[in-house]
Motif scaffolding. Structure first.
Motif, short mmCIF file in Angstrom:
data_model
loop_
_atom_site.label_atom_id
_atom_site.label_comp_id
_atom_site.label_asym_id
_atom_site.label_seq_id
_atom_site.Cartn_x
_atom_site.Cartn_y
_atom_site.Cartn_z
N ALA A 1 5.52 -2.13 -2.81
CA ALA A 1 6.95 -2.92 -2.28
C ALA A 1 8.03 -1.80 -3.49
O ALA A 1 9.51 -1.77 -2.90
N THR A 2 7.25 -2.39 -4.55
CA THR A 2 8.39 -1.56 -5.91
C THR A 2 8.05 -0.16 -5.96
O THR A 2 9.08 0.31 -6.82
N GLY A 3 7.79 0.36 -5.80
CA GLY A 3 7.77 1.83 -5.47
C GLY A 3 8.77 2.04 -4.61
O GLY A 3 9.78 1.27 -4.57
N LYS A 4 9.75 3.26 -4.87
CA LYS A 4 10.63 4.29 -3.92
C LYS A 4 11.14 4.13 -2.81
O LYS A 4 9.05 4.57 -2.20
N ASP B 1 -1.96 -9.88 -1.08
CA ASP B 1 -0.44 -9.46 -2.28
C ASP B 1 -0.38 -8.37 -3.38
O ASP B 1 0.74 -8.06 -3.21
N HIS B 2 -0.97 -8.26 -4.09
CA HIS B 2 -0.98 -7.73 -5.77
C HIS B 2 -1.24 -5.69 -4.82
O HIS B 2 -0.10 -5.11 -5.23
N LYS C 1 4.63 -9.79 6.15
CA LYS C 1 5.69 -9.02 5.18
C LYS C 1 6.98 -8.94 5.04
O LYS C 1 7.16 -7.87 6.46
N ASP D 1 -3.85 -2.77 -9.83
CA ASP D 1 -4.25 -1.39 -10.71
C ASP D 1 -5.27 -0.93 -11.65
O ASP D 1 -6.67 -1.79 -10.99
N TYR E 1 0.02 -4.78 -1.88
CA TYR E 1 1.58 -5.18 -1.68
C TYR E 1 3.10 -4.53 -2.29
O TYR E 1 3.89 -3.88 -2.27
N ALA E 2 2.67 -6.00 -3.92
CA ALA E 2 3.54 -6.00 -4.46
C ALA E 2 3.95 -4.36 -5.17
O ALA E 2 4.28 -4.07 -6.19
N LEU E 3 2.59 -3.82 -5.42
CA LEU E 3 2.36 -2.63 -6.29
C LEU E 3 3.32 -1.55 -5.12
O LEU E 3 4.37 -0.94 -5.54
N ASN F 1 7.97 0.39 2.98
CA ASN F 1 8.83 1.52 2.60
C ASN F 1 8.29 2.78 2.55
O ASN F 1 8.08 3.81 1.86
#
Length: 114
Positions: free
Chosen positions: A105-108, A98-99, A13, A53, A101-103, A32
């Motif tokens: 990765a979208t953070g700062k 994946d869930h 990823k 979540d 990672y997505a949570l 990140n």
């Protein structure tokens, strides 16, 4: 799935690094600079922690009582422990990764500490 399958999936990823910040038995994957998966190299059966979540975490724990548990040594609200015991198929295991990672990765990005 085994440890190497999970490791290869995670490091493929974007912006992922693997570290051992706690001990030599807990492999941590970060995106990140933030953790999205912790993988025990010694647990039998294999298990790993992923971010989730909060509402989805409760739902999954109800559906898979002995396989998806509140995060071991983590915030029980935001983390699940996934036990790789044959109950979840590979697709479902990868969806949990994946869930998470997505949570994250979208953070700062976090600042690196020196």
């Amino acid at each position: 799935m085994n440890v190497e399958d999970i490791r290869e999936y995670c490091i493929a990823k974007e912006n992922v690094e693997e570290t051992f910040p706690f001990d030599e038995d807990t492999l941590v994957f970060k995106v990140n600079g933030k953790m999205f998966l912790l993988l025990s190299l010694t647990d039998t059966p294999l298990s790993f922690n992923v971010k989730c979540d909060p509402d989805r975490a409760i739902e999954l724990r109800g559906l898979y009582e002995n396989t998806i548990l509140p995060g071991y040594h983590m915030s029980k609200k935001h983390w699940n422990t996934i036990v790789v015991n044959g109950t979840l198929n590979k697709k479902m295991l990868l969806e949990q990764i994946d869930h998470s990672y997505a949570l994250v990765a979208t953070g700062k990005p976090t600042k690196k500490r020196s």
